[in-house]
Design an enzyme around this catalytic site. Structure first.
Site, PDB file in Angstrom:
ATOM      1  N   CYS A 137       0.792  -1.243  -0.105  1.00  0.00           N
ATOM      2  CA  CYS A 137      -0.075   0.093  -0.018  1.00  0.00           C
ATOM      3  C   CYS A 137       0.967   1.022  -0.016  1.00  0.00           C
ATOM      4  O   CYS A 137       1.754   1.506   1.088  1.00  0.00           O
ATOM      5  CB  CYS A 137      -1.060  -0.066   1.291  1.00  0.00           C
ATOM      6  SG  CYS A 137      -1.677   1.415   1.430  1.00  0.00           S
ATOM      7  N   CYS A 172      -0.658   4.617   2.479  1.00  0.00           N
ATOM      8  CA  CYS A 172      -0.750   4.374   3.710  1.00  0.00           C
ATOM      9  C   CYS A 172      -0.292   3.051   4.297  1.00  0.00           C
ATOM     10  O   CYS A 172       1.113   2.516   3.916  1.00  0.00           O
ATOM     11  CB  CYS A 172      -2.164   4.739   3.969  1.00  0.00           C
ATOM     12  SG  CYS A 172      -3.286   3.954   3.242  1.00  0.00           S
ATOM     13  N   SER A 173      -1.296   2.125   4.598  1.00  0.00           N
ATOM     14  CA  SER A 173      -0.824   0.830   5.099  1.00  0.00           C
ATOM     15  C   SER A 173      -2.043  -0.020   5.114  1.00  0.00           C
ATOM     16  O   SER A 173      -2.132  -0.982   6.001  1.00  0.00           O
ATOM     17  CB  SER A 173      -0.143   0.901   6.471  1.00  0.00           C
ATOM     18  OG  SER A 173      -1.202   1.434   7.442  1.00  0.00           O
ATOM     19  N   CYS A 174      -2.975   0.173   4.042  1.00  0.00           N
ATOM     20  CA  CYS A 174      -3.890  -0.869   3.966  1.00  0.00           C
ATOM     21  C   CYS A 174      -3.549  -2.293   3.977  1.00  0.00           C
ATOM     22  O   CYS A 174      -2.432  -2.602   3.420  1.00  0.00           O
ATOM     23  CB  CYS A 174      -4.624  -0.783   2.363  1.00  0.00           C
ATOM     24  SG  CYS A 174      -5.356   0.815   2.369  1.00  0.00           S
TER      25      CYS A 174
END
Lengths: 215, 117
Positions: free
Chosen positions: A114, A117-119
């Site tokens: 991702c 962000c940090s999906c």
């Protein structure tokens, strides 16, 4: 590249709280109290959500993968409808995310990142590893996936297609790794024990090795 | 194949769709990510602006989360598409083989047809 080791946690200093609460501690407590006071959340709801998150670990994803290896119909359903098929196993989705399962084959290797962000597929894997959230991984996965994978010890031959999935919205992605050679007589539980978090992100293969690396 | 109307329009051709519920793009369609630099919440990474790819599949319709970021979320459902980009299209100096690719969901408002490019 020490931060890219396989998932085991390393010893670290005991977490201690010695000073007064900082700005964000106060903000968090004030917000929770206000939301509770105005009946927008119930007392204990925050703690319950933490329990929900804590109950999600890579062991859930590993069970999904092992089932897909031993049950061809389940595998077909999983690839067609990732979320619905995980829900068959009782893995609930507490958010609005969908799940696409990406199958690794002899000719295709999938890698998930991702960049924004940090999906991460938290309902089936729990919290992402720190390196997944950090910029070096997020940038290099889309720019030079082969060099990045090589640093994880994963050498992908040029004839194999690399598919990098950049997760940006309401979909999450789980890699279905290849079943390792020499596991024909393994039970579903034994297979699940081989499947690591990192393999379901796509940075390493699943191996049947007994070297204690967790791989 | 690529020129056929979507399934819903083939079934009852006299139906006039409202805005947004029929996906204007289909799997296999060539598309380009538009180049723009809005303020606020957006979900298209910079490295894909202006790049050309192909629709792999439709994802469920959704509200525009860039609008939702400003509290506007009613009556605006369009499609997300999963798009395939060759790595060599994104990075002119890509070091791997030409079949390596990147796949990503892109909201309809960020895509334009590249069929006549």
């Amino acid at each position: 590249m020490h931060e890219h080791g396989p998932g085991e946690s390393r010893p670290h200093d005991e977490i201690t709280e010695t000073g007064p609460p900082d700005y964000f501690d106060v903000l968090e407590t004030a917000l929770e109290e206000l939301l509770t006071e105005r009946n927008l959340i119930r007392p204990g709801e925050v703690r319950h959500q933490i329990d929900v998150l804590d109950s999600r670990t890579p062991a859930l994803g590993a069970k999904v993968i092992a089932r897909a290896w031993v049950d061809a119909e389940f595998r077909a359903r999983l690839l067609a409808d990732g979320r619905g098929t995980c829900e068959e196993l009782g893995i609930t989705f507490y958010d609005d995310t969908g799940l696409i399962v990406l199958e690794n084959t002899a000719t295709v290797h999938n890698l998930v990142v991702c960049t924004l962000c940090s999906c991460y597929p938290r309902p089936v894997l729990g919290l992402p590893p720190d390196w997944y959230k950090q910029k070096p991984y997020r940038a290099r996965a889309v720019v030079e996936p082969r060099a990045l994978l090589a640093e994880f010890g994963t050498i992908i031959p040029d004839e194999v297609e690399i598919r990098v999935t950049d997760s940006t919205s309401a979909l999450r992605f789980l890699v279905l790794p290849r079943r390792p050679e020499g596991t024909d007589d393994f039970t579903e539980e034994q297979l699940a024990a081989l499947v690591t978090r990192d393999a379901m992100i796509g940075v390493v293969p699943v191996t049947a090795g007994k070297d204690g690396s967790g791989a | 194949m690529a020129e056929q109307p979507p399934e819903s329009a083939r079934t009852l051709i006299e139906v006039v769709p409202a805005l947004g519920e029929v996906a204007p793009l289909r799997p296999g369609d060539p598309v380009r990510v538009v180049i723009r630099f809005p303020l606020g919440h957006y979900r298209v990474p910079l490295y894909l602006r202006g790049k050309t790819g192909t629709v792999e599949r439709l994802v469920t319709p959704a509200i525009d989360n860039e609008e939702e970021g400003f509290g506007r979320n009613a009556g605006d459902r369009r499609y997300y598409y999963r798009i395939v980009f060759p790595m060599t299209e994104i990075w002119t100096d890509y070091a791997g083989p030409p079949h390596d690719n990147l796949r990503i969901e892109v909201f309809e408002t960020w895509l334009e047809s590249a069929r006549h490019a």
